[in-house]
Design a protein around this motif. Structure first.
Motif, mmCIF file in Angstrom:
data_model
loop_
_atom_site.group_PDB
_atom_site.id
_atom_site.type_symbol
_atom_site.label_atom_id
_atom_site.label_comp_id
_atom_site.label_asym_id
_atom_site.label_seq_id
_atom_site.Cartn_x
_atom_site.Cartn_y
_atom_site.Cartn_z
ATOM 1 N N UNK A 31 -1.683 -5.357 -38.947
ATOM 2 C CA UNK A 31 -2.672 -5.506 -40.024
ATOM 3 C C UNK A 31 -4.006 -6.013 -39.473
ATOM 4 N N UNK A 32 -3.952 -7.026 -38.619
ATOM 5 C CA UNK A 32 -5.190 -7.610 -38.085
ATOM 6 C C UNK A 32 -5.953 -6.606 -37.223
ATOM 7 N N UNK A 33 -5.233 -5.811 -36.423
ATOM 8 C CA UNK A 33 -5.902 -4.830 -35.566
ATOM 9 C C UNK A 33 -6.462 -3.680 -36.373
ATOM 10 N N UNK A 34 -5.757 -3.265 -37.413
ATOM 11 C CA UNK A 34 -6.276 -2.187 -38.268
ATOM 12 C C UNK A 34 -7.598 -2.604 -38.898
ATOM 13 N N UNK A 35 -7.678 -3.854 -39.353
ATOM 14 C CA UNK A 35 -8.913 -4.355 -39.965
ATOM 15 C C UNK A 35 -10.059 -4.353 -38.961
ATOM 16 N N UNK A 36 -9.798 -4.850 -37.753
ATOM 17 C CA UNK A 36 -10.861 -4.923 -36.741
ATOM 18 C C UNK A 36 -11.279 -3.531 -36.271
ATOM 19 N N UNK A 37 -10.349 -2.591 -36.187
ATOM 20 C CA UNK A 37 -10.663 -1.241 -35.720
ATOM 21 C C UNK A 37 -11.528 -0.494 -36.723
ATOM 22 N N UNK A 38 -11.163 -0.564 -38.000
ATOM 23 C CA UNK A 38 -11.935 0.134 -39.033
ATOM 24 C C UNK A 38 -13.381 -0.364 -39.051
ATOM 25 N N UNK A 39 -13.570 -1.666 -38.850
ATOM 26 C CA UNK A 39 -14.912 -2.243 -38.904
ATOM 27 C C UNK A 39 -15.753 -1.924 -37.669
ATOM 28 N N UNK A 40 -15.111 -1.710 -36.527
ATOM 29 C CA UNK A 40 -15.884 -1.598 -35.271
ATOM 30 C C UNK A 40 -15.767 -0.238 -34.578
ATOM 31 N N UNK A 41 -15.020 0.718 -35.138
ATOM 32 C CA UNK A 41 -14.772 1.951 -34.401
ATOM 33 C C UNK A 41 -16.044 2.724 -34.010
ATOM 34 N N UNK A 42 -17.077 2.815 -34.859
ATOM 35 C CA UNK A 42 -18.278 3.541 -34.413
ATOM 36 C C UNK A 42 -18.802 3.054 -33.060
ATOM 37 N N UNK A 43 -18.783 1.738 -32.829
ATOM 38 C CA UNK A 43 -19.267 1.227 -31.554
ATOM 39 C C UNK A 43 -18.259 1.485 -30.434
ATOM 40 N N UNK A 88 -3.971 1.327 -31.465
ATOM 41 C CA UNK A 88 -4.418 -0.051 -31.483
ATOM 42 C C UNK A 88 -3.544 -0.954 -32.336
ATOM 43 N N UNK A 89 -3.191 -0.481 -33.524
ATOM 44 C CA UNK A 89 -2.376 -1.294 -34.420
ATOM 45 C C UNK A 89 -0.980 -1.518 -33.852
ATOM 46 N N UNK A 90 -0.358 -0.445 -33.360
ATOM 47 C CA UNK A 90 0.974 -0.588 -32.764
ATOM 48 C C UNK A 90 0.914 -1.466 -31.527
ATOM 49 N N UNK A 91 -0.126 -1.289 -30.700
ATOM 50 C CA UNK A 91 -0.276 -2.096 -29.492
ATOM 51 C C UNK A 91 -0.475 -3.561 -29.804
ATOM 52 N N UNK A 92 -1.303 -3.848 -30.807
ATOM 53 C CA UNK A 92 -1.542 -5.233 -31.195
ATOM 54 C C UNK A 92 -0.263 -5.861 -31.748
ATOM 55 N N UNK A 93 0.471 -5.080 -32.551
ATOM 56 C CA UNK A 93 1.729 -5.584 -33.083
ATOM 57 C C UNK A 93 2.713 -5.936 -31.983
ATOM 58 N N UNK A 94 2.831 -5.049 -31.000
ATOM 59 C CA UNK A 94 3.748 -5.300 -29.885
ATOM 60 C C UNK A 94 3.293 -6.504 -29.050
ATOM 61 N N UNK A 95 1.975 -6.594 -28.828
ATOM 62 C CA UNK A 95 1.455 -7.699 -28.021
ATOM 63 C C UNK A 95 1.741 -9.045 -28.680
ATOM 64 N N UNK A 96 1.436 -9.157 -29.978
ATOM 65 C CA UNK A 96 1.676 -10.421 -30.675
ATOM 66 C C UNK A 96 3.178 -10.692 -30.822
ATOM 67 N N UNK A 97 3.966 -9.629 -30.949
ATOM 68 C CA UNK A 97 5.412 -9.797 -31.039
ATOM 69 C C UNK A 97 5.957 -10.436 -29.760
#
Length: 296
Positions: free
Chosen positions: A205-217, A281-290
């Protein structure tokens, strides 16, 4: 409370696990983000999944792991610096928020690691028939573009410190709420922690939020790191005082990249490949925090 070194090691272990598990998606995400409006029309018509099937069928499974070694080095190096710095700043309790500490940690990390990111990005986007090793790609970039090319994407990369900063800040905020509810439910002040499943879901969830906000850059940064043949053609044209081709601008600055994307792809061009980035990104972030929480 774990020391900054312990936190950095746990986070880098989780990041490396996620990278290895999801590397084919990382490779395809980079290739898609690096495509420009000058790409061959046939390649543009392929979906990311058609490209995945083509690479498997025509080039073998090894093609899906091209550049893994250097990307892994970058992953471990950057995670050690980022999470070590972030944890150290958090422990100092100087009044900064997790978001501010994450941004500062990200800037320090990018300055130190972006040359490795530049080389690994170019390794990933090379066509298999033009395959080169790490040393060859590094020499090629230096010979054709100079030493500053290794830091060419630094400006958008520093802006992109918002991505991990938002990711970590949202994760820590949701984590605190979940742990507080757990303590109230069990009527205890004893130490409680997230389950690996909870850490995985919150990380996604946290990575999805950050990706949607910053993907253009993210897209702009990938295009800036790309050391393509189009760059050399444009530089030769400028040296001869010729009018540059409308479809071959050198990706030499953030403003020029933005203009090229807008001119040839429109606003939606800034989101090319975002769904792959979201998935990876979301799956990777989930695995990393897990993994990070499991090692706590």
């Amino acid at each position: 409370m774990p020391s900054p070194a312990q936190d950095a090691i746990k986070a880098s272990a989780g990041g490396l696990f996620a990278l290895c598990a999801l590397y084919p998606l990382d490779l395809l995400r980079t290739k898609r983000a690096a495509e420009s409006s000058t790409s061959n029309e046939n390649s543009k018509k392929k979906s990311i999944w058609q490209e995945f099937a083509f690479m498997m069928r025509e080039k073998g499974i090894s093609e899906l792991y091209r550049g893994l070694y250097l990307r892994a080095v970058h992953c471990v190096f950057s995670d050690l610096i980022y999470y070590g710095t972030f944890s150290m700043l958090q422990n100092r309790k100087e009044g900064r928020t997790p978001f501010e500490n994450g941004t500062l940690a990200g800037i320090i990390t990018n300055v130190l690691t972006i040359p490795v990111d530049t080389v690994s990005t170019n390794l990933q986007i090379l066509e298999s028939e033009n395959r080169m090793g790490t040393v060859e790609v590094t020499r090629k970039i230096y010979r054709e573009h100079g030493i500053l090319k290794f830091w060419h994407g630094l400006a958008p990369a520093c802006v992109l410190t918002l991505n991990p900063a938002i990711n970590v800040a949202v994760f820590e905020q949701i984590k605190s709420s979940v742990l507080l509810r757990k303590q109230r439910r069990h009527l205890t002040n004893d130490f409680v922690q997230l389950s690996v499943f909870e850490a995985f879901v919150i990380g996604m969830i946290s990575k999805a939020a950050s990706t949607i906000l910053t993907y253009p850059m993210i897209r702009v940064k990938t295009l800036l790191l790309k050391a393509s043949e189009e760059d050399k053609v444009e530089q030769k044209n400028l040296a001869k005082n010729e009018t540059p081709s409308e479809t071959r601008g050198t990706l030499s600055s953030v403003a020029k990249v933005i203009r090229i994307v807008l001119d040839h792809e429109g606003v939606t061009g800034f989101y090319r490949g975002m769904y792959v980035q979201l998935l990876r990104g979301s799956a990777g972030s989930g695995l990393m925090f897990m993994v990070r929480e499991a090692l706590t």
